[in-house]
Motif scaffolding. Structure first.
Motif, short mmCIF file in Angstrom:
data_model
loop_
_atom_site.label_atom_id
_atom_site.label_comp_id
_atom_site.label_asym_id
_atom_site.label_seq_id
_atom_site.Cartn_x
_atom_site.Cartn_y
_atom_site.Cartn_z
N MET A 22 43.78 31.55 34.36
CA MET A 22 43.02 30.46 33.74
C MET A 22 41.95 29.91 34.70
O MET A 22 40.84 29.61 34.29
N LEU A 23 42.30 29.80 35.95
CA LEU A 23 41.42 29.13 36.90
C LEU A 23 40.61 30.08 37.78
O LEU A 23 39.82 29.61 38.59
N TYR A 24 40.80 31.37 37.61
CA TYR A 24 40.24 32.26 38.62
C TYR A 24 38.72 32.13 38.74
O TYR A 24 38.00 32.09 37.77
N LYS A 25 38.32 31.98 39.97
CA LYS A 25 36.91 31.98 40.34
C LYS A 25 36.68 33.02 41.44
O LYS A 25 35.55 33.31 41.78
N LYS A 26 37.76 33.51 41.99
CA LYS A 26 37.70 34.51 43.05
C LYS A 26 38.49 35.73 42.59
O LYS A 26 39.50 35.59 41.91
N GLN A 27 38.05 36.89 42.98
CA GLN A 27 38.74 38.12 42.59
C GLN A 27 40.19 38.12 43.03
O GLN A 27 41.06 38.61 42.31
N GLU A 28 40.49 37.56 44.19
CA GLU A 28 41.88 37.54 44.66
C GLU A 28 42.77 36.72 43.74
O GLU A 28 43.96 37.00 43.61
N TRP A 29 42.22 35.72 43.05
CA TRP A 29 43.02 34.95 42.10
C TRP A 29 43.33 35.80 40.88
O TRP A 29 44.46 35.79 40.39
N LEU A 30 42.34 36.53 40.40
CA LEU A 30 42.58 37.41 39.26
C LEU A 30 43.53 38.54 39.64
O LEU A 30 44.43 38.88 38.87
N ASP A 31 43.37 39.09 40.82
CA ASP A 31 44.28 40.14 41.29
C ASP A 31 45.72 39.63 41.34
O ASP A 31 46.66 40.33 40.97
N CYS A 32 45.88 38.39 41.78
CA CYS A 32 47.21 37.76 41.82
C CYS A 32 47.79 37.64 40.42
O CYS A 32 48.96 37.94 40.20
N ALA A 33 46.97 37.22 39.47
CA ALA A 33 47.42 37.09 38.08
C ALA A 33 47.81 38.45 37.51
O ALA A 33 48.84 38.59 36.84
N ILE A 34 47.01 39.46 37.78
CA ILE A 34 47.28 40.80 37.25
C ILE A 34 48.58 41.36 37.82
O ILE A 34 49.40 41.90 37.08
N GLN A 35 48.80 41.21 39.13
CA GLN A 35 50.03 41.77 39.69
C GLN A 35 51.24 41.07 39.09
O GLN A 35 52.26 41.69 38.83
N GLY A 36 51.16 39.77 38.85
CA GLY A 36 52.27 39.07 38.20
C GLY A 36 52.45 39.50 36.76
O GLY A 36 53.58 39.68 36.28
#
Length: 157
Positions: free
Chosen positions: A63-77
């Motif tokens: 929901m909040l991702y502004k950085k690729q690492e945040w999206l990567d974290c969401a995807i791995q979960g």
């Protein structure tokens, strides 16, 4: 009370303290998903993975991702939940061990609800139709339970 100042304070706390803390300490880089039982220093005190908390973290980072690492974290979960979080028919377990083995069978709406939210938001963030399909299938199961009663109490597997 200055509401704009308060809103900025909350935004700053979330983006500069809360998200970095969870990004650094909660990801299970060995098995996937997240550690959610952390002390204030980020030390893990329980490795069980509760589906509703896994779903909340997927939702938060997608929901909040502004950085690729945040999206990567969401995807791995999300990938951990997709692989281990349900029985194959989107009946979401209550909890898993660290490696993804079921500990408590599906029995309440919380796991389903947070899985729906997680995969719906992850689909919006990534454009991945498979995530949208998981959200819809899970939501359909929730709707099928609207007039029902709880069938059984939690059972440790």
């Amino acid at each position: 009370m200055d509401l704009k100042k308060l809103a900025n304070q909350y935004k700053d706390e979330l983006l500069n303290n809360v998200l970095p803390f969870w990004l650094e300490h909660s990801q299970d880089h060995e098995f996937g998903g997240y550690f959610t039982c952390l002390d204030r220093e980020g030390n893990v005190f329980d490795t069980d993975k509760f589906i509703w908390l896994q779903g909340r973290e997927v939702w938060l980072f997608s929901m909040l991702y502004k950085k690729q690492e945040w999206l990567d974290c969401a995807i791995q979960g999300g990938e951990f939940l997709k692989k281990y979080g349900h029985d194959g028919n989107y009946h979401w377990y209550f909890s898993l061990d660290r490696a993804g083995n079921p500990l408590v069978e599906p029995y309440n709406i919380f796991s389903y609800t947070f899985a729906t939210m997680a995969f719906g938001q992850l689909s919006l963030a990534t454009g991945n139709q498979e995530y949208a399909d998981i959200a819809k299938k899970t939501f359909d199961i929730i709707l099928s339970k609207v007039n029902g009663t709880k069938s059984i109490r939690a059972h440790v597997i």
